[in-house]
Design a protein around this motif. Structure first.
Motif, short mmCIF file in Angstrom:
data_model
loop_
_atom_site.label_atom_id
_atom_site.label_comp_id
_atom_site.label_asym_id
_atom_site.label_seq_id
_atom_site.Cartn_x
_atom_site.Cartn_y
_atom_site.Cartn_z
N LEU A 22 21.66 -17.74 39.63
CA LEU A 22 20.52 -18.44 39.04
C LEU A 22 19.20 -17.79 39.45
O LEU A 22 18.30 -17.63 38.62
N LEU A 23 19.10 -17.40 40.71
CA LEU A 23 17.90 -16.73 41.20
C LEU A 23 17.66 -15.42 40.45
O LEU A 23 16.55 -15.16 39.97
N ALA A 24 18.69 -14.60 40.32
CA ALA A 24 18.53 -13.32 39.64
C ALA A 24 18.23 -13.51 38.15
O ALA A 24 17.39 -12.80 37.59
N LEU A 25 18.90 -14.45 37.51
CA LEU A 25 18.65 -14.70 36.09
C LEU A 25 17.23 -15.19 35.85
O LEU A 25 16.54 -14.74 34.93
N ALA A 26 16.79 -16.12 36.68
CA ALA A 26 15.42 -16.65 36.52
C ALA A 26 14.39 -15.55 36.76
O ALA A 26 13.39 -15.47 36.03
N ALA A 27 14.61 -14.71 37.76
CA ALA A 27 13.67 -13.62 38.03
C ALA A 27 13.63 -12.64 36.85
O ALA A 27 12.56 -12.17 36.46
N LEU A 28 14.79 -12.33 36.29
CA LEU A 28 14.85 -11.43 35.15
C LEU A 28 14.13 -12.00 33.94
O LEU A 28 13.35 -11.31 33.28
N VAL A 29 14.38 -13.27 33.65
CA VAL A 29 13.74 -13.91 32.50
C VAL A 29 12.23 -13.97 32.69
O VAL A 29 11.46 -13.66 31.77
N LEU A 30 11.79 -14.37 33.87
CA LEU A 30 10.36 -14.45 34.12
C LEU A 30 9.70 -13.08 34.03
O LEU A 30 8.61 -12.94 33.50
N ASN A 31 10.37 -12.06 34.54
CA ASN A 31 9.81 -10.72 34.55
C ASN A 31 9.80 -10.10 33.16
O ASN A 31 8.80 -9.52 32.74
N GLN A 32 10.89 -10.20 32.44
CA GLN A 32 11.01 -9.51 31.16
C GLN A 32 10.43 -10.30 29.98
O GLN A 32 9.72 -9.72 29.16
N TRP A 33 10.73 -11.56 29.88
CA TRP A 33 10.29 -12.33 28.72
C TRP A 33 8.87 -12.85 28.85
O TRP A 33 8.14 -12.90 27.87
N LEU A 34 8.51 -13.26 30.05
CA LEU A 34 7.18 -13.86 30.22
C LEU A 34 6.17 -12.89 30.84
O LEU A 34 5.04 -13.27 31.09
N ALA A 35 6.59 -11.66 31.09
CA ALA A 35 5.72 -10.59 31.61
C ALA A 35 5.02 -10.99 32.90
O ALA A 35 3.85 -10.67 33.11
N VAL A 36 5.73 -11.66 33.77
CA VAL A 36 5.21 -12.01 35.09
C VAL A 36 5.53 -10.85 36.01
O VAL A 36 6.57 -10.20 35.89
N GLY A 37 4.65 -10.53 36.95
CA GLY A 37 4.89 -9.44 37.89
C GLY A 37 6.17 -9.66 38.69
O GLY A 37 6.64 -10.79 38.85
N GLN A 38 6.72 -8.55 39.21
CA GLN A 38 8.03 -8.63 39.87
C GLN A 38 8.01 -9.54 41.10
O GLN A 38 8.91 -10.34 41.30
N GLY A 39 6.99 -9.43 41.93
CA GLY A 39 6.91 -10.28 43.12
C GLY A 39 6.77 -11.75 42.77
O GLY A 39 7.43 -12.61 43.35
N TRP A 40 5.90 -12.04 41.80
CA TRP A 40 5.72 -13.43 41.36
C TRP A 40 6.98 -13.96 40.69
O TRP A 40 7.31 -15.15 40.83
N ALA A 41 7.66 -13.10 39.96
CA ALA A 41 8.89 -13.54 39.29
C ALA A 41 9.94 -13.98 40.31
O ALA A 41 10.58 -15.02 40.14
#
Length: 81
Positions: A22-41
């Motif tokens: 869940l952590l990895a999926l949420a980070a990926l979605v936040l980073n790729q789809w919502l264009a949030v920076g990697q650290g913030w994601a």
């Protein structure tokens, strides 16, 4: 009601693996789809995972209850008849 003592390691392992997924999926979605920076994601994903942890615990409880009902699932180290 929590699982039997002999299944604590299996229970903890399943919870940990689901939380990591869940952590990895949420980070990926936040980073790729919502264009949030990697650290913030990763930070936001950690918060979302922590918030979803009660749901994960409930899900793992349901899995272990279903396994107990089936009575065909052996615990680690068990032998087949």
């Amino acid at each position: 009601m929590r699982t039997a003592p002999r299944r604590h390691l299996s229970y903890a392992s399943l919870v940990l693996l689901l939380a990591a997924d869940l952590l990895a999926l949420a980070a990926l979605v936040l980073n790729q789809w919502l264009a949030v920076g990697q650290g913030w994601a990763w930070l936001l994903a950690a918060g979302l995972t922590a918030a979803a942890l009660p749901g994960l615990l409930w899900l793992v409880d349901r899995v272990f209850v279903a396994a107990r009902r089936a009575a065909e699932v052996t615990f680690s180290g068990g032998t087949f008849p």
